[in-house]
Design a protein around this motif. Structure first.
Motif, short mmCIF file in Angstrom:
data_model
loop_
_atom_site.label_atom_id
_atom_site.label_comp_id
_atom_site.label_asym_id
_atom_site.label_seq_id
_atom_site.Cartn_x
_atom_site.Cartn_y
_atom_site.Cartn_z
N GLU A 1 -22.19 3.82 -54.10
CA GLU A 1 -22.82 2.50 -54.26
C GLU A 1 -24.33 2.67 -54.17
O GLU A 1 -24.87 3.05 -53.14
N LYS A 2 -25.01 2.38 -55.28
CA LYS A 2 -26.45 2.63 -55.40
C LYS A 2 -27.22 1.31 -55.31
O LYS A 2 -26.83 0.32 -55.94
N LEU A 3 -28.29 1.28 -54.55
CA LEU A 3 -29.01 0.04 -54.27
C LEU A 3 -30.41 -0.01 -54.87
O LEU A 3 -30.81 -1.02 -55.44
N ARG A 4 -31.17 1.05 -54.74
CA ARG A 4 -32.57 1.02 -55.18
C ARG A 4 -33.03 2.42 -55.57
O ARG A 4 -32.79 3.37 -54.83
N LEU A 5 -33.67 2.51 -56.73
CA LEU A 5 -34.16 3.80 -57.23
C LEU A 5 -35.67 3.74 -57.39
O LEU A 5 -36.18 2.90 -58.14
N VAL A 6 -36.36 4.61 -56.68
CA VAL A 6 -37.83 4.67 -56.73
C VAL A 6 -38.21 6.05 -57.27
O VAL A 6 -37.84 7.07 -56.68
N VAL A 7 -38.96 6.07 -58.38
CA VAL A 7 -39.32 7.34 -59.01
C VAL A 7 -40.74 7.28 -59.57
O VAL A 7 -41.25 6.22 -59.91
N THR A 8 -41.34 8.45 -59.66
CA THR A 8 -42.60 8.56 -60.39
C THR A 8 -42.25 8.71 -61.87
O THR A 8 -41.10 8.94 -62.24
N LYS A 9 -43.26 8.59 -62.73
CA LYS A 9 -43.01 8.72 -64.17
C LYS A 9 -42.45 10.11 -64.49
O LYS A 9 -41.51 10.25 -65.29
N ASN A 10 -43.01 11.13 -63.86
CA ASN A 10 -42.53 12.49 -64.10
C ASN A 10 -41.07 12.66 -63.67
O ASN A 10 -40.26 13.25 -64.38
N ALA A 11 -40.71 12.11 -62.49
CA ALA A 11 -39.33 12.21 -62.01
C ALA A 11 -38.39 11.42 -62.92
O ALA A 11 -37.26 11.85 -63.19
N ALA A 12 -38.85 10.26 -63.40
CA ALA A 12 -38.02 9.46 -64.31
C ALA A 12 -37.71 10.24 -65.58
O ALA A 12 -36.59 10.19 -66.11
N ASP A 13 -38.69 10.98 -66.09
CA ASP A 13 -38.47 11.81 -67.28
C ASP A 13 -37.44 12.90 -66.98
O ASP A 13 -36.58 13.19 -67.83
N ARG A 14 -37.52 13.50 -65.79
CA ARG A 14 -36.58 14.56 -65.44
C ARG A 14 -35.17 14.02 -65.20
O ARG A 14 -34.19 14.77 -65.29
N LEU A 15 -35.08 12.74 -64.89
CA LEU A 15 -33.78 12.10 -64.65
C LEU A 15 -33.33 11.25 -65.83
O LEU A 15 -32.45 10.39 -65.70
N ALA A 16 -33.92 11.50 -66.98
CA ALA A 16 -33.65 10.67 -68.16
C ALA A 16 -32.19 10.70 -68.58
O ALA A 16 -31.70 9.77 -69.22
N ASP A 17 -31.48 11.78 -68.23
CA ASP A 17 -30.06 11.86 -68.57
C ASP A 17 -29.19 11.04 -67.63
O ASP A 17 -28.12 10.56 -68.02
N ALA A 18 -29.64 10.87 -66.38
CA ALA A 18 -28.80 10.24 -65.36
C ALA A 18 -29.08 8.75 -65.16
O ALA A 18 -28.16 7.98 -64.86
N ILE A 19 -30.32 8.33 -65.31
CA ILE A 19 -30.67 6.93 -65.02
C ILE A 19 -29.91 5.95 -65.91
O ILE A 19 -29.30 4.99 -65.40
#
Length: 260
Positions: A41-59
């Motif tokens: 159960e996921k509630l809140r995701l906080v990422v930098t732009k660089n991390a968001a790019d690295r997690l582009a497959d999962a988000i």
């Protein structure tokens, strides 16, 4: 109206506290695995732009709407010294089900690890990682005096926390007795034991095994030691015969899974 017994009140209080509890996971690997875990159960995701790019497959697969923040203003309630890599995810602790469901007929080899008061999250995370690698059904620890789900534990586990059942029980000795009732042989790791792990495993044959390990320093508590079917040791050739608990777990798991 009759007054509720104290134990009932305490149980209800613990249940409410557990329902309200959340955990902040951090680090690219831990966050990615949690995002991809449908049981989490996921509630809140906080990422930098660089991390968001690295997690582009999962988000996108997670359905989460990320909060993109400036790396200099990464304001989430984790230790400032944590190596978060610009990614943090607030989640609810996982619920794996009952001891019987997981250990008696769960997935994986008929093999479990019991940890007696191992409180260091890095050690527990490493044990979870080894347990997943060698296909153990569960890692079991007492609810008190053990490492809870934390970001540090998840990061050390390198994703295993999302896949490897980690059962925290009210009483470890009672859980061990339940395992015995399921057919498990309880082997306690003790440096001064007369019998080696290999010798004990040879006697056990193909029966299910529970490996019981204590905290570094104090080792197994007396009650835990007495509940074991056999105390065994990992043989060593050097003058210094003490292993880190996570290393001992990895060696023991390998020995148990490869026994003939």
């Amino acid at each position: 109206m009759s007054k509720k017994p104290v134990w009932v009140i305490e149980k209800e209080r613990a249940k409410r506290a557990s329902a309200a509890e959340t955990v902040w996971l951090f680090g690219i690997h831990a966050v990615r695995d949690a995002l991809l875990n449908p049981a989490r159960e996921k509630l809140r995701l906080v990422v930098t732009k660089n991390a968001a790019d690295r997690l582009a497959d999962a988000i996108p697969e997670s359905g989460m709407e990320p909060e993109i923040v400036d790396p200099r203003k990464f304001d989430v309630p984790i230790d400032p010294e944590s190596v978060h890599q610009g990614a943090a995810l607030e989640v609810k602790p996982l619920s794996w089900g009952s001891l019987d469901e997981i250990c008696a007929s769960g997935e994986g080899a008929p093999l479990v690890v019991c940890l007696d008061r191992v409180t260091d999250p890095h050690n527990v995370g490493a044990v979870l990682r080894s347990a997943e690698v060698f296909g153990a059904r569960a890692v079991i620890a007492p609810h008190r005096h053990s490492a809870p789900e934390t970001g540090a534990l998840a990061k050390t586990a390198s994703g295993a926390l999302e896949r490897q059942p980690y059962l925290r029980v009210q009483n470890l000795s009672d859980a061990m007795e339940d395992l015995r009732g399921m057919g498990f042989v309880l082997l306690g790791l003790e440096g001064e034991a007369d019998v080696t792990l290999g010798e004990a495993l040879a006697e056990v044959g193909d029966r299910p095994v529970a490996l019981v390990l204590g905290a570094e320093g104090p080792g197994l508590r007396e009650k835990t030691r007495d509940t074991c079917d056999r105390l065994v040791r990992i043989p060593f050739t050097g003058a210094f015969g003490s292993l880190n608990v996570s290393n001992a777990a990895a060696i023991s798991l390998y020995a148990a899974i490869t026994r003939q």
